[in-house]
Each structure stands twice: as structure tokens, then as C-alpha cells.
Design a protein around this motif. Structure first.
Motif, short mmCIF file in Angstrom:
data_model
loop_
_atom_site.label_atom_id
_atom_site.label_comp_id
_atom_site.label_asym_id
_atom_site.label_seq_id
_atom_site.Cartn_x
_atom_site.Cartn_y
_atom_site.Cartn_z
N ASP A 109 46.75 41.25 27.77
CA ASP A 109 46.10 40.62 26.61
C ASP A 109 45.29 39.38 26.95
O ASP A 109 44.60 38.85 26.09
N THR A 110 45.36 38.89 28.16
CA THR A 110 44.66 37.64 28.46
C THR A 110 43.16 37.88 28.67
O THR A 110 42.74 38.93 29.14
N ASP A 111 42.38 36.86 28.29
CA ASP A 111 40.93 36.93 28.53
C ASP A 111 40.59 36.45 29.93
O ASP A 111 39.46 36.64 30.40
N ALA A 112 41.53 35.80 30.57
CA ALA A 112 41.28 35.27 31.92
C ALA A 112 41.21 36.41 32.93
O ALA A 112 41.69 37.51 32.67
N LYS A 113 40.63 36.10 34.09
CA LYS A 113 40.69 37.07 35.19
C LYS A 113 42.14 37.15 35.66
O LYS A 113 42.86 36.15 35.59
#
Ligand SMILES: Nc1nc2c(ncn2[C@@H]2O[C@H](COP(=O)(O)OP(=O)(O)OP(=O)(O)O)[C@@H](O)[C@H]2O)c(=O)[nH]1
Ligand SMILES: [Mg+2]
Length: 296
Positions: A109-113
């Protein structure tokens, strides 16, 4: 120049704190062979000719059974929204279970790489690593997959290169001599807790906390630090104290060596043991201990 935040997230005992210490080259996070060692977020800053990486060590993700553990897991989860790169640290030598599945889902769910860091490869034969690598590569949208050993330092240089280059362009976020956000007092209390973790067994590591009560500095005198080790039950007190006070003596003298080396001066530690029933459910004490609430 590159700059940004890289969190180290994973199951308890995966080696996140060991990795942080290895990368920054200083012992800033305590480490133990017991799970749930780290209880709060720890920043460690490293500078490179090409930029600056702010590493964020987090408590291990587990099923929380006490308020303290809810706070710990929340702290770790929050970083998923706050960082540029999420480093998912996995003990490659351990077989996969429900906990790992939960972690991998969370990370989706994270938007980070996301970077998959397979740690403890020193414990494995190469032919055993390959199928693990193959399987996990399908379980996420990984920017990179890097096998390492925090213990031996194997492939850590490469990991650092990968993480640094994944960061956005930017000026350094902290001054060049900034190492960690942890106050000296927290580091000292943690050093005592590390010895408790090292020397005790069973439920004790989970149910002890260390508080620094007083930092006494008087002209011409040795620095005196007063600390309390909290346990949850009367029956646990004699275990920490030991027969004839042997255990508390051992904890104290091992911790004193660490604290003296860290503060670079002679120190007198005054450590007492106190019972605080159900402290793991006690919000006020958890605040004081720095186990952060959700709305910090
Ligand atoms: N053999 C081996 N042991 C390792 C390695 N990295 C860490 N360990 C050991 O694994 C144990 C857990 O290490 P920690 O760094 O405390 O793990 P953590 O992920 O921070 O654990 P929590 O704070 O409880 O979430 C310790 O006994 C470490 O010495 C590694 O690369 N190889
Ligand atoms: Mg840790």
C-alpha cells in the motif's frame, strides 16, 4: 545531490537495527536475539559524496497484545507514509509464515519505492538463497532486491548505493555532523535495557523497561546516573536482582562499560528495580518512555 528518508521495516529480529548500526558505522540502536527489541523510531544519518540518506529504524511488525505493542507497530506503519524508500528487511534464513505475508501486504500500500533486503545470508548456502529470492521477487513491486549480511557486512556497500540512488534530488536534510535524533539520555537507558535483554530469559525481556530518573553532574565529581528497571510482577523482581544481587551487578557493570565508552567519561550507575503492574498498558508511562503514541 540526492537526499531523503529510507525506513527499515520488517518482522521482529530480522536485523533492522543491526543493519542501521552497520550502515552508519556506530552503535546507535540496541540489538538483541530476543524479538521486539526496538520500541521507538530511530534516525541514523549517513553522508556520501553524492548525497545524504536518513535511515529510519522501526520496531518489528508483530501482532500486538498490549498497548505498548500497538504503539510500536503503529510507529513502524506510519513510516510507510513518511519516507521516500521503504527497505523491507527479511531474515532470509527463516521460513516464511503468516507474519511475513501480513508484512508484504502492508508494504504493497505504500507510495514509496520499496527495496527488498534479504538479511542474514551468512547463515545460508547459496543454493538455498536462490529459491527464496525467486519466490519473494514475485511478492512485491520491488525497486531492487539486495541480499546482505548485517553481521559480516557482506554486500552492504551495494545496498547503500542502491538506496542512495533511489532517493530524489535534494539538498542534505541534516547538518554533516548530525548522526542520530536520539538524546544521550535515551541512549543510556537503552544501553541498560540491552544488558537486561542479553542476560534474562523467558517473559522478562518483554516485560522490562528502563527509565533514566536523574542525571547528576557535580563539579569535580563522577557523573552519577540514576535509573529504574521496571518489571511487571513481584515475582520478576528477584530474577532481575539475582541471588545476592549478582544479576543486577552483572547488568550494571556491563552497562557501565558501554555508557562510559559512549560518554567518554567515568560514570557511576545507580540502578534500582521497581514493580509497575501492567505498565505495558499505561499510556502515561509509555509516553515517558518514549514509546510514541499514534498522535505524536
Ligand atoms: N547471523 C546473522 N545474525 C544477524 C544478522 N543481522 C542481525 N543478526 C542477529 O539477529 C538478531 C536480531 O537483530 P536485531 O538487529 O536486534 O533485529 P531487529 O530487526 O532490529 O529486531 P527488533 O528490534 O526486535 O524488531 C541479533 O541477535 C543479531 O545479532 C546477520 O546478518 N547475520
Ligand atoms: Mg531493532
Amino acid at each position: 545531490m540526492k537526499s531523503g528518508f529510507v525506513s527499515l521495516i520488517g518482522r521482529p529480529n530480522a536485523g533492522k537495527s543491526s543493519l542501521l548500526n552497520r550502515i552508519v558505522g556506530e552503535k546507535i540502536a540496541i540489538v538483541s536475539d530476543k524479538p521486539q527489541t526496538t520500541r521507538h523510531r530511530i534516525l541514523g544519518v549517513k553522508n556520501y559524496p553524492e548525497g545524504q540518506v536518513v535511515f529510519v529504524d522501526t520496531p518489528g511488525i508483530h501482532r500486538p497484545l498490549h498497548r505498548m505493542n500497538v504503539r510500536m507497530v503503529d510507529t513502524a506503519k506510519e513510516t510507510l507514509r513518511e519516507v521516500d524508500v521503504v527497505g523491507v528487511v527479511i531474515d532470509a534464513s527463516e521460513s516464511a509464515g503468516q507474519g511475513l505475508k501480513y508484512l508484504l501486504n502492508l508494504v504493497k500500500d505504500t507510495d514509496a519505492k520499496t527495496a527488498l533486503i534479504l538479511n542474514k545470508i551468512d547463515l545460508m548456502k547459496k543454493h538455498r538463497l536462490l529459491p527464496v529470492l525467486d519466490q519473494l521477487s514475485k511478492e512485491g513491486d520491488w525497486h531492487a532486491i539486495v541480499p546482505v549480511s548485517a553481521l559480516t557486512g557482506d554486500n552492504i556497500d551495494h545496498l547503500e548505493e542502491v538506496l542512495l540512488s533511489a532517493l530524489p534530488e535534494g539538498e542534505p536534510l541534516y547538518p554533516p555532523d548530525y548522526l542520530t535524533d536520539q538524546p544521550e539520555r535515551t541512549m543510556v537507558a537503552e544501553m541498560i535495557r540491552e544488558q537486561v535483554l542479553r542476560l534474562t530469559r523467558d517473559e522478562l525481556p518483554f516485560s522490562t523497561a528502563v527509565m533514566l530518573d536523574k542525571w547528576e553532574e557535580e563539579e569535580g565529581q563522577m557523573l552519577r546516573l540514576y535509573l529504574t528497571i521496571f518489571v511487571e510482577r513481584d515475582s520478576q523482581k528477584p530474577i532481575v536482582i539475582g541471588r545476592g544481587g549478582e544479576m543486577i551487578k552483572e547488568i550494571g557493570s556491563a552497562a557501565r562499560k558501554e555508557v562510559q565508552a559512549f560518554l567518554n567519561r567515568k560514570v557511576f550507575l545507580d540502578i534500582r528495580v521497581a514493580v509497575k503492574e501492567e505498565w505495558r498498558e499505561n499510556d502515561r508511562l509509555l509516553d515517558e518512555l518514549g514509546v510514541r503514541p499514534k498522535d505524536r
